[in-house]
Design a protein around this motif. Structure first.
Motif, PDB file in Angstrom:
ATOM      1  N   MET A 151       0.850  -1.194   0.000  1.00 58.35           N
ATOM      2  CA  MET A 151       0.000   0.000   0.000  1.00 58.35           C
ATOM      3  C   MET A 151       0.881   1.238   0.000  1.00 58.35           C
ATOM      4  SD  MET A 151      -3.102  -0.887   2.658  1.00 58.35           S
ATOM      5  CE  MET A 151      -3.933   0.677   2.286  1.00 58.35           C
ATOM      6  N   THR A 152       0.525   2.209  -0.823  1.00 59.34           N
ATOM      7  CA  THR A 152       1.263   3.460  -0.871  1.00 59.34           C
ATOM      8  C   THR A 152       0.800   4.357   0.283  1.00 59.34           C
ATOM      9  OG1 THR A 152      -0.378   4.530  -2.285  1.00 59.34           O
ATOM     10  CG2 THR A 152       1.371   3.280  -3.378  1.00 59.34           C
ATOM     11  N   PRO A 153       1.601   5.352   0.659  1.00 56.47           N
ATOM     12  CA  PRO A 153       1.181   6.292   1.705  1.00 56.47           C
ATOM     13  C   PRO A 153      -0.156   6.954   1.393  1.00 56.47           C
ATOM     14  CG  PRO A 153       3.521   6.545   1.265  1.00 56.47           C
ATOM     15  CD  PRO A 153       2.997   5.589   0.249  1.00 56.47           C
ATOM     16  N   GLU A 154      -0.398   7.235   0.105  1.00 54.38           N
ATOM     17  CA  GLU A 154      -1.668   7.853  -0.284  1.00 54.38           C
ATOM     18  C   GLU A 154      -2.842   6.909  -0.032  1.00 54.38           C
ATOM     19  OE1 GLU A 154      -3.827   9.853  -4.214  1.00 54.38           O
ATOM     20  OE2 GLU A 154      -1.743   9.161  -4.308  1.00 54.38           O
ATOM     21  N   GLN A 155      -2.646   5.609  -0.331  1.00 55.52           N
ATOM     22  CA  GLN A 155      -3.698   4.621  -0.080  1.00 55.52           C
ATOM     23  C   GLN A 155      -3.981   4.497   1.423  1.00 55.52           C
ATOM     24  OE1 GLN A 155      -1.903   1.305  -2.307  1.00 55.52           O
ATOM     25  NE2 GLN A 155      -3.825   1.139  -3.436  1.00 55.52           N
ATOM     26  N   ARG A 157      -3.571   6.803   3.735  1.00 62.15           N
ATOM     27  CA  ARG A 157      -4.325   7.996   4.149  1.00 62.15           C
ATOM     28  C   ARG A 157      -5.775   7.886   3.709  1.00 62.15           C
ATOM     29  NH1 ARG A 157       0.477  10.629   2.544  1.00 62.15           N
ATOM     30  NH2 ARG A 157      -0.445  11.110   0.496  1.00 62.15           N
ATOM     31  N   HIS A 158      -5.979   7.402   2.497  1.00 58.30           N
ATOM     32  CA  HIS A 158      -7.335   7.243   1.984  1.00 58.30           C
ATOM     33  C   HIS A 158      -8.105   6.227   2.819  1.00 58.30           C
ATOM     34  CE1 HIS A 158     -10.079   6.459  -1.747  1.00 58.30           C
ATOM     35  NE2 HIS A 158     -10.671   7.191  -0.827  1.00 58.30           N
ATOM     36  N   ALA A 159      -7.431   5.135   3.196  1.00 59.64           N
ATOM     37  CA  ALA A 159      -8.085   4.100   4.011  1.00 59.64           C
ATOM     38  C   ALA A 159      -8.495   4.656   5.363  1.00 59.64           C
ATOM     39  CB  ALA A 159      -7.141   2.916   4.191  1.00 59.64           C
ATOM     40  N   ARG A 160      -7.619   5.424   5.990  1.00 61.63           N
ATOM     41  CA  ARG A 160      -7.936   6.001   7.305  1.00 61.63           C
ATOM     42  C   ARG A 160      -9.112   6.970   7.205  1.00 61.63           C
ATOM     43  NH1 ARG A 160      -1.720   6.337   8.638  1.00 61.63           N
ATOM     44  NH2 ARG A 160      -1.535   4.587  10.097  1.00 61.63           N
ATOM     45  N   ASP A 161      -9.138   7.711   6.094  1.00 60.55           N
ATOM     46  CA  ASP A 161     -10.242   8.648   5.902  1.00 60.55           C
ATOM     47  C   ASP A 161     -11.566   7.900   5.745  1.00 60.55           C
ATOM     48  OD1 ASP A 161     -11.415  11.299   5.300  1.00 60.55           O
ATOM     49  OD2 ASP A 161     -11.680  10.428   3.297  1.00 60.55           O
ATOM     50  N   LEU A 162     -11.541   6.824   4.962  1.00 59.22           N
ATOM     51  CA  LEU A 162     -12.762   6.040   4.740  1.00 59.22           C
ATOM     52  C   LEU A 162     -13.212   5.337   6.014  1.00 59.22           C
ATOM     53  CD1 LEU A 162     -11.912   4.475   1.250  1.00 59.22           C
ATOM     54  CD2 LEU A 162     -13.626   6.233   1.726  1.00 59.22           C
ATOM     55  N   LEU A 163     -12.266   4.873   6.810  1.00 54.27           N
ATOM     56  CA  LEU A 163     -12.613   4.145   8.030  1.00 54.27           C
ATOM     57  C   LEU A 163     -13.186   5.054   9.111  1.00 54.27           C
ATOM     58  CD1 LEU A 163      -9.551   1.754   8.115  1.00 54.27           C
ATOM     59  CD2 LEU A 163     -11.940   1.042   7.991  1.00 54.27           C
ATOM     60  N   SER A 164     -12.973   6.361   8.946  1.00 55.40           N
ATOM     61  CA  SER A 164     -13.535   7.294   9.929  1.00 55.40           C
ATOM     62  C   SER A 164     -15.046   7.446   9.757  1.00 55.40           C
ATOM     63  CB  SER A 164     -12.852   8.657   9.791  1.00 55.40           C
ATOM     64  OG  SER A 164     -13.158   9.249   8.535  1.00 55.40           O
ATOM     65  N   LEU A 177      -9.758  -0.441  -2.510  1.00 52.62           N
ATOM     66  CA  LEU A 177      -8.340  -0.131  -2.708  1.00 52.62           C
ATOM     67  C   LEU A 177      -7.596  -1.254  -3.436  1.00 52.62           C
ATOM     68  CD1 LEU A 177      -7.505   1.483   0.764  1.00 52.62           C
ATOM     69  CD2 LEU A 177      -8.006   2.635  -1.402  1.00 52.62           C
ATOM     70  N   GLY A 178      -8.266  -2.396  -3.633  1.00 60.35           N
ATOM     71  CA  GLY A 178      -7.639  -3.498  -4.350  1.00 60.35           C
ATOM     72  C   GLY A 178      -6.594  -4.242  -3.536  1.00 60.35           C
ATOM     73  N   VAL A 179      -6.790  -4.308  -2.209  1.00 62.09           N
ATOM     74  CA  VAL A 179      -5.870  -5.030  -1.343  1.00 62.09           C
ATOM     75  C   VAL A 179      -6.673  -6.011  -0.489  1.00 62.09           C
ATOM     76  CG1 VAL A 179      -4.217  -3.133  -1.263  1.00 62.09           C
ATOM     77  CG2 VAL A 179      -5.996  -3.281   0.487  1.00 62.09           C
ATOM     78  N   SER A 180      -5.965  -6.887   0.206  1.00 62.55           N
ATOM     79  CA  SER A 180      -6.652  -7.834   1.080  1.00 62.55           C
ATOM     80  C   SER A 180      -6.900  -7.204   2.449  1.00 62.55           C
ATOM     81  CB  SER A 180      -5.801  -9.099   1.257  1.00 62.55           C
ATOM     82  OG  SER A 180      -4.602  -8.786   1.949  1.00 62.55           O
ATOM     83  N   ARG A 181      -7.797  -7.825   3.211  1.00 60.24           N
ATOM     84  CA  ARG A 181      -8.071  -7.340   4.570  1.00 60.24           C
ATOM     85  C   ARG A 181      -6.807  -7.396   5.427  1.00 60.24           C
ATOM     86  NH1 ARG A 181     -13.135  -7.754   7.069  1.00 60.24           N
ATOM     87  NH2 ARG A 181     -12.130  -8.945   8.739  1.00 60.24           N
ATOM     88  N   SER A 182      -6.030  -8.491   5.281  1.00 61.63           N
ATOM     89  CA  SER A 182      -4.815  -8.619   6.092  1.00 61.63           C
ATOM     90  C   SER A 182      -3.816  -7.522   5.765  1.00 61.63           C
ATOM     91  CB  SER A 182      -4.178 -10.000   5.873  1.00 61.63           C
ATOM     92  OG  SER A 182      -3.841 -10.178   4.500  1.00 61.63           O
ATOM     93  N   THR A 183      -3.721  -7.139   4.481  1.00 61.48           N
ATOM     94  CA  THR A 183      -2.826  -6.039   4.092  1.00 61.48           C
ATOM     95  C   THR A 183      -3.291  -4.733   4.713  1.00 61.48           C
ATOM     96  OG1 THR A 183      -2.249  -7.109   1.996  1.00 61.48           O
ATOM     97  CG2 THR A 183      -1.919  -4.724   2.123  1.00 61.48           C
ATOM     98  N   LEU A 184      -4.590  -4.522   4.729  1.00 61.18           N
ATOM     99  CA  LEU A 184      -5.143  -3.300   5.328  1.00 61.18           C
ATOM    100  C   LEU A 184      -4.833  -3.242   6.822  1.00 61.18           C
ATOM    101  CD1 LEU A 184      -6.710  -0.846   4.378  1.00 61.18           C
ATOM    102  CD2 LEU A 184      -8.833  -2.041   4.929  1.00 61.18           C
ATOM    103  N   TYR A 185      -5.020  -4.360   7.515  1.00 60.24           N
ATOM    104  CA  TYR A 185      -4.705  -4.395   8.953  1.00 60.24           C
ATOM    105  C   TYR A 185      -3.216  -4.187   9.202  1.00 60.24           C
ATOM    106  CZ  TYR A 185      -9.347  -5.817  10.522  1.00 60.24           C
ATOM    107  OH  TYR A 185     -10.677  -5.843  10.836  1.00 60.24           O
ATOM    108  N   LYS A 186      -2.377  -4.705   8.292  1.00 62.30           N
ATOM    109  CA  LYS A 186      -0.930  -4.576   8.465  1.00 62.30           C
ATOM    110  C   LYS A 186      -0.479  -3.126   8.347  1.00 62.30           C
ATOM    111  CE  LYS A 186       3.450  -6.088   6.411  1.00 62.30           C
ATOM    112  NZ  LYS A 186       4.085  -6.922   5.351  1.00 62.30           N
TER     113      LYS A 186
END
Length: 213
Positions: A151-155, A157-164, A177-186
């Protein structure tokens, strides 16, 4: 390691790269050289699986000599060629190449292969040295080495914004974002403590109970 001596049979090996090419000239040369039996492949030298070569190597016995029309008919590369010939010598089997007039059962032939082996090792060391120098130069320039992050730094930041936003779940954001749940948690470790809250959007009933009466 004792040098191989030609006390057994001459065994031939021929190869052409495609099924459309003819083996006739190679087979004739091997027959004229006195080969008792000849194995032949119709495969590219880059092909690791050369069944007839495997059969030929299994057929050889101490004192035999493997004969090829030319060096490039046997090895996929110089290193591969040297590896095969060294393996033959360990079994007490000689090697002869008709085109290059190399015979490892003679002192001159063994000398040629010692030179080949030294050259192959020299080339390998040059490649390793060049690779290390390239890596050192890249580090000096501050270039990141290794695999790119999932995941890039931009992704992130985008994930944190969406999770809010309470209506978004971890699964839906991961898909977006085209990633797995485990990648997102990592890459967003703070999710671990609030996983239940963001995994499922709250029900309307829960929102009414949490709000002021």
């Amino acid at each position: 390691m004792a040098p191989a001596s030609a006390t057994g049979a001459l065994i031939g090996y021929a190869r052409v790269s495609t099924t459309g090419q003819l083996l006739d000239r190679q087979l004739a040369a091997l027959t004229d050289a006195g080969c008792l039996r000849i194995f032949a492949d119709k495969k590219s030298g880059k092909n690791i699986e050369r069944e007839e070569l495997t059969k030929a190597l299994d057929y050889l016995r101490p004192g035999d000599v493997l004969v090829v029309p030319a060096l490039d008919r046997l090895g996929r590369s110089l290193q591969d060629l040297i590896s095969i010939v060294v393996g033959l010598r360990k079994q007490g089997v000689g090697f002869r190449s008709l085109h290059e007039a190399i015979d490892t059962t003679t002192p001159g032939g063994r000398l040629v292969f010692h030179v080949f082996a030294a050259l192959a090792e020299f080339i390998r060391e040059l490649i390793v040295e060049g690779t290390n120098e390239g890596l050192a130069a890249a580090r000096a320039r501050g270039q990141r080495l290794g695999r790119p992050p999932a995941m890039t730094p931009e992704q992130i930041r985008h994930a944190r914004d969406l999770l809010s936003r309470p209506d978004n779940t971890v699964s839906s954001i991961a898909r977006l974002l085209g990633v797995s749940r485990s990648t997102l948690y990592k890459h967003v470790p703070e999710l671990a403590s609030g996983r239940v809250a963001v995994d499922q959007p709250p029900t309307r009933h829960g929102e009414l109970e949490a709000g002021p009466r």
